[in-house]
Scaffold this motif. Structure first.
Motif, PDB file in Angstrom:
ATOM      1  N   PHE A 103       0.375  -0.877  -0.194  1.00 38.01           N
ATOM      2  CA  PHE A 103      -0.038   0.001   0.392  1.00 38.01           C
ATOM      3  C   PHE A 103       1.107   1.050   0.206  1.00 38.01           C
ATOM      4  CE2 PHE A 103      -3.558  -2.599   1.519  1.00 38.01           C
ATOM      5  CZ  PHE A 103      -4.756  -2.715   0.622  1.00 38.01           C
ATOM      6  N   ALA A 104       2.172   1.422   0.539  1.00 39.50           N
ATOM      7  CA  ALA A 104       3.031   2.955   0.261  1.00 39.50           C
ATOM      8  C   ALA A 104       3.755   2.869  -0.974  1.00 39.50           C
ATOM      9  CB  ALA A 104       3.664   2.280   1.623  1.00 39.50           C
ATOM     10  N   LEU A 105       3.986   1.894  -1.165  1.00 35.22           N
ATOM     11  CA  LEU A 105       4.654   1.833  -2.722  1.00 35.22           C
ATOM     12  C   LEU A 105       3.091   2.412  -3.364  1.00 35.22           C
ATOM     13  CD1 LEU A 105       6.620  -1.366  -2.801  1.00 35.22           C
ATOM     14  CD2 LEU A 105       7.862   1.455  -2.331  1.00 35.22           C
ATOM     15  N   GLY A 106       2.338   1.982  -3.291  1.00 30.72           N
ATOM     16  CA  GLY A 106       1.057   1.836  -3.930  1.00 30.72           C
ATOM     17  C   GLY A 106       0.717   3.367  -4.353  1.00 30.72           C
ATOM     18  N   SER A 107       1.206   3.953  -3.012  1.00 30.91           N
ATOM     19  CA  SER A 107       0.386   5.530  -2.707  1.00 30.91           C
ATOM     20  C   SER A 107       1.485   6.363  -3.590  1.00 30.91           C
ATOM     21  CB  SER A 107       0.109   5.938  -1.268  1.00 30.91           C
ATOM     22  OG  SER A 107       1.389   5.425  -0.607  1.00 30.91           O
ATOM     23  N   GLY A 108       2.652   5.664  -3.423  1.00 31.39           N
ATOM     24  CA  GLY A 108       3.672   6.774  -4.463  1.00 31.39           C
ATOM     25  C   GLY A 108       3.413   6.930  -5.539  1.00 31.39           C
ATOM     26  N   VAL A 109       3.129   5.798  -6.033  1.00 33.17           N
ATOM     27  CA  VAL A 109       2.897   5.598  -7.583  1.00 33.17           C
ATOM     28  C   VAL A 109       1.825   6.367  -8.239  1.00 33.17           C
ATOM     29  CG1 VAL A 109       2.710   3.703 -10.311  1.00 33.17           C
ATOM     30  CG2 VAL A 109       4.544   3.449  -7.823  1.00 33.17           C
ATOM     31  N   ALA A 110       0.723   6.098  -7.002  1.00 29.71           N
ATOM     32  CA  ALA A 110      -0.492   6.673  -7.396  1.00 29.71           C
ATOM     33  C   ALA A 110      -0.015   8.482  -7.806  1.00 29.71           C
ATOM     34  CB  ALA A 110      -1.493   6.158  -6.909  1.00 29.71           C
ATOM     35  N   ALA A 111       0.502   9.223  -6.829  1.00 30.91           N
ATOM     36  CA  ALA A 111       1.482   9.842  -6.437  1.00 30.91           C
ATOM     37  C   ALA A 111       1.715  10.903  -7.876  1.00 30.91           C
ATOM     38  CB  ALA A 111       1.673  10.879  -5.407  1.00 30.91           C
ATOM     39  N   GLN A 168     -10.416  23.348 -24.298  1.00 26.72           N
ATOM     40  CA  GLN A 168      -8.855  22.753 -23.987  1.00 26.72           C
ATOM     41  C   GLN A 168      -9.047  21.869 -23.393  1.00 26.72           C
ATOM     42  OE1 GLN A 168      -6.021  26.113 -24.943  1.00 26.72           O
ATOM     43  NE2 GLN A 168      -5.917  26.301 -26.670  1.00 26.72           N
ATOM     44  N   LEU A 169      -8.276  21.157 -23.587  1.00 27.11           N
ATOM     45  CA  LEU A 169      -7.639  20.500 -22.100  1.00 27.11           C
ATOM     46  C   LEU A 169      -6.343  20.386 -22.688  1.00 27.11           C
ATOM     47  CD1 LEU A 169      -9.301  18.814 -20.179  1.00 27.11           C
ATOM     48  CD2 LEU A 169      -9.301  16.388 -21.886  1.00 27.11           C
ATOM     49  N   HIS A 170      -5.875  20.202 -21.047  1.00 25.33           N
ATOM     50  CA  HIS A 170      -4.103  19.326 -21.240  1.00 25.33           C
ATOM     51  C   HIS A 170      -4.585  18.560 -20.011  1.00 25.33           C
ATOM     52  CE1 HIS A 170      -2.609  23.297 -22.575  1.00 25.33           C
ATOM     53  NE2 HIS A 170      -3.997  24.031 -22.026  1.00 25.33           N
ATOM     54  N   VAL A 171      -2.708  17.519 -19.979  1.00 24.59           N
ATOM     55  CA  VAL A 171      -2.635  16.526 -19.086  1.00 24.59           C
ATOM     56  C   VAL A 171      -1.451  16.871 -18.384  1.00 24.59           C
ATOM     57  CG1 VAL A 171      -1.078  15.643 -21.553  1.00 24.59           C
ATOM     58  CG2 VAL A 171      -1.696  14.115 -19.337  1.00 24.59           C
ATOM     59  N   HIS A 172      -1.542  17.112 -16.721  1.00 26.30           N
ATOM     60  CA  HIS A 172      -0.593  17.389 -16.694  1.00 26.30           C
ATOM     61  C   HIS A 172       0.377  16.830 -15.659  1.00 26.30           C
ATOM     62  CE1 HIS A 172       1.745  20.212 -14.273  1.00 26.30           C
ATOM     63  NE2 HIS A 172       0.899  19.515 -12.825  1.00 26.30           N
ATOM     64  N   SER A 173       1.390  16.539 -15.422  1.00 31.48           N
ATOM     65  CA  SER A 173       2.009  15.423 -14.562  1.00 31.48           C
ATOM     66  C   SER A 173       3.154  16.447 -13.004  1.00 31.48           C
ATOM     67  CB  SER A 173       2.938  14.981 -14.820  1.00 31.48           C
ATOM     68  OG  SER A 173       3.602  15.445 -15.808  1.00 31.48           O
ATOM     69  N   GLU A 174       3.336  16.229 -12.546  1.00 27.85           N
ATOM     70  CA  GLU A 174       4.269  16.788 -11.196  1.00 27.85           C
ATOM     71  C   GLU A 174       5.157  17.085 -11.346  1.00 27.85           C
ATOM     72  OE1 GLU A 174       2.410  17.341  -8.447  1.00 27.85           O
ATOM     73  OE2 GLU A 174       0.426  16.927  -9.090  1.00 27.85           O
ATOM     74  N   PRO A 175       5.905  17.947 -11.373  1.00 26.95           N
ATOM     75  CA  PRO A 175       6.963  18.493 -11.767  1.00 26.95           C
ATOM     76  C   PRO A 175       8.791  17.378 -11.003  1.00 26.95           C
ATOM     77  CG  PRO A 175       6.381  19.975 -10.338  1.00 26.95           C
ATOM     78  CD  PRO A 175       5.502  19.832 -10.769  1.00 26.95           C
ATOM     79  N   ASN A 176       8.188  16.628 -10.457  1.00 27.14           N
ATOM     80  CA  ASN A 176       8.886  15.549 -10.045  1.00 27.14           C
ATOM     81  C   ASN A 176       9.181  14.304 -10.389  1.00 27.14           C
ATOM     82  OD1 ASN A 176       6.809  14.983  -8.505  1.00 27.14           O
ATOM     83  ND2 ASN A 176       8.216  14.669  -6.822  1.00 27.14           N
ATOM     84  N   ASP A 177       8.259  13.986 -11.881  1.00 28.11           N
ATOM     85  CA  ASP A 177       7.932  13.057 -12.213  1.00 28.11           C
ATOM     86  C   ASP A 177       8.432  12.892 -13.747  1.00 28.11           C
ATOM     87  OD1 ASP A 177       6.654  10.894 -13.884  1.00 28.11           O
ATOM     88  OD2 ASP A 177       4.781  11.416 -13.283  1.00 28.11           O
TER      89      ASP A 177
END
Length: 107
Positions: A19-27, A42-51
């Motif tokens: 669960f801990a590893l899975g929650s990190g992947v989901a973030a 318009q629609l944009h796809v966005h990911s976190e800066p650290n991804d």
């Protein structure tokens, strides 16, 4: 009884780790958002800066459909036709082979 307790403890630890590893992947999963400067168009796809993954995505919703991609840790436009605001659901494939099913809203 001690064997049962030990096995239960080991199993619980393994589940908690999963669960801990899975929650990190989901973030790190991408998300969809509208462009407030062009409402409903318009629609944009966005990911976190650290991804560090880029994503190829497709989305469909009550207001339209589109496909597009983003750069690692950034945003990218989904090219398509969005006639108005509303919820959207899509699928994305990361350059690492990960699969995500983000949802969002064209605004």
């Amino acid at each position: 009884m001690n064997t049962f307790a030990l096995r239960t403890a080991v199993t619980s630890a393994a589940i908690a780790t999963a669960f801990a590893l899975g929650s990190g992947v989901a973030a790190a999963a991408p998300g969809f958002h509208g462009d407030p400067n062009t409402p409903g168009t318009q629609l944009h796809v966005h990911s976190e800066p650290n991804d560090m993954n880029s994503y190829q995505c497709g989305a469909i919703g009550v207001g339209g459909a589109g496909v597009g991609s983003n750069s690692p840790g950034g945003s990218g436009q989904l090219n398509g036709v969005f006639f108005g605001s509303g919820p959207v659901q899509g699928g994305c494939i990361g350059n690492d082979g990960s699969v995500h099913f983000p949802s969002g809203r064209s605004e």
